[in-house]
Design a protein around this motif. Structure first.
Motif, PDB file in Angstrom:
ATOM      1  N   UNK A 298     -33.084  30.062 -55.316  1.00 11.09           N
ATOM      2  CA  UNK A 298     -31.924  30.856 -54.888  1.00 11.09           C
ATOM      3  C   UNK A 298     -32.160  32.342 -55.124  1.00 11.09           C
ATOM      4  N   UNK A 299     -32.991  32.667 -56.091  1.00 14.23           N
ATOM      5  CA  UNK A 299     -33.309  34.067 -56.349  1.00 14.23           C
ATOM      6  C   UNK A 299     -34.031  34.709 -55.179  1.00 14.23           C
ATOM      7  N   UNK A 300     -34.815  33.915 -54.457  1.00 15.43           N
ATOM      8  CA  UNK A 300     -35.522  34.444 -53.281  1.00 15.43           C
ATOM      9  C   UNK A 300     -34.517  34.868 -52.221  1.00 15.43           C
ATOM     10  N   UNK A 301     -33.478  34.077 -52.056  1.00 13.86           N
ATOM     11  CA  UNK A 301     -32.434  34.440 -51.089  1.00 13.86           C
ATOM     12  C   UNK A 301     -31.764  35.750 -51.477  1.00 13.86           C
ATOM     13  N   UNK A 302     -31.570  35.970 -52.759  1.00 12.43           N
ATOM     14  CA  UNK A 302     -30.972  37.225 -53.229  1.00 12.43           C
ATOM     15  C   UNK A 302     -31.901  38.395 -52.911  1.00 12.43           C
ATOM     16  N   UNK A 303     -33.192  38.225 -53.147  1.00 13.39           N
ATOM     17  CA  UNK A 303     -34.160  39.288 -52.854  1.00 13.39           C
ATOM     18  C   UNK A 303     -34.128  39.643 -51.371  1.00 13.39           C
ATOM     19  N   UNK A 304     -34.160  38.627 -50.524  1.00 13.79           N
ATOM     20  CA  UNK A 304     -34.150  38.857 -49.077  1.00 13.79           C
ATOM     21  C   UNK A 304     -32.845  39.538 -48.652  1.00 13.79           C
ATOM     22  N   UNK A 305     -31.738  39.085 -49.193  1.00 15.09           N
ATOM     23  CA  UNK A 305     -30.438  39.667 -48.830  1.00 15.09           C
ATOM     24  C   UNK A 305     -30.343  41.130 -49.261  1.00 15.09           C
ATOM     25  N   UNK A 306     -30.747  41.413 -50.485  1.00 10.59           N
ATOM     26  CA  UNK A 306     -30.681  42.794 -50.981  1.00 10.59           C
ATOM     27  C   UNK A 306     -31.572  43.701 -50.142  1.00 10.59           C
TER      28      UNK A 306
END
Length: 125
Positions: free
Chosen positions: A75-83
């Motif tokens: 889920x942290x990868x999704x946060x990186x991509x979103x940011x």
């Protein structure tokens, strides 16, 4: 050994990813698709240069994605991509010529950093 593998994975992800992204962007610009002139924006290296801080953002992105894989937190990868996407949106909207290179570079960076993380996890298993 565990710490050495993690540190090596992070270094290879950050530094090696820079070379991978440059290579992929060069290949893409030769294909005639990426970096092609946009009706209302610059092309090629000028489009990439207009996105300030891209190298540092890419390094931090790769470190974060590799670490997320290493700690089994996808889920942290999704946060990186979103940011990253939200942070760049205003610049990309104003400079459509850079958006293709942004997407290609980001995908190359994400694939590289995830692959390094998966490889490091395999070594640690």
């Amino acid at each position: 050994m565990h710490v050495a593998v993690v540190i090596a994975a992070l270094i290879v992800s950050a530094a090696g990813g820079w070379l991978v992204v440059l290579g992929v962007l060069r290949l893409a610009s030769r294909s005639g698709d990426a970096g092609a002139p946009a009706a209302d924006g610059p092309q090629g290296p000028q489009a990439l240069a207009s996105l300030r801080g891209g190298t540092w953002i890419g390094i931090l992105e790769r470190l974060a994605v590799t670490m997320c894989v290493l700690v089994d937190e996808p889920a942290g990868i999704a946060v990186v991509v979103a940011v990253k996407g939200l942070g760049r949106f205003p610049e990309l909207r104003e400079n459509p010529g850079a958006s293709e290179r942004f997407v290609i570079g980001t995908l190359a960076s994400l694939v590289w950093s995830a692959a390094i993380g998966v490889g490091a996890r395999a070594l640690l298993s």
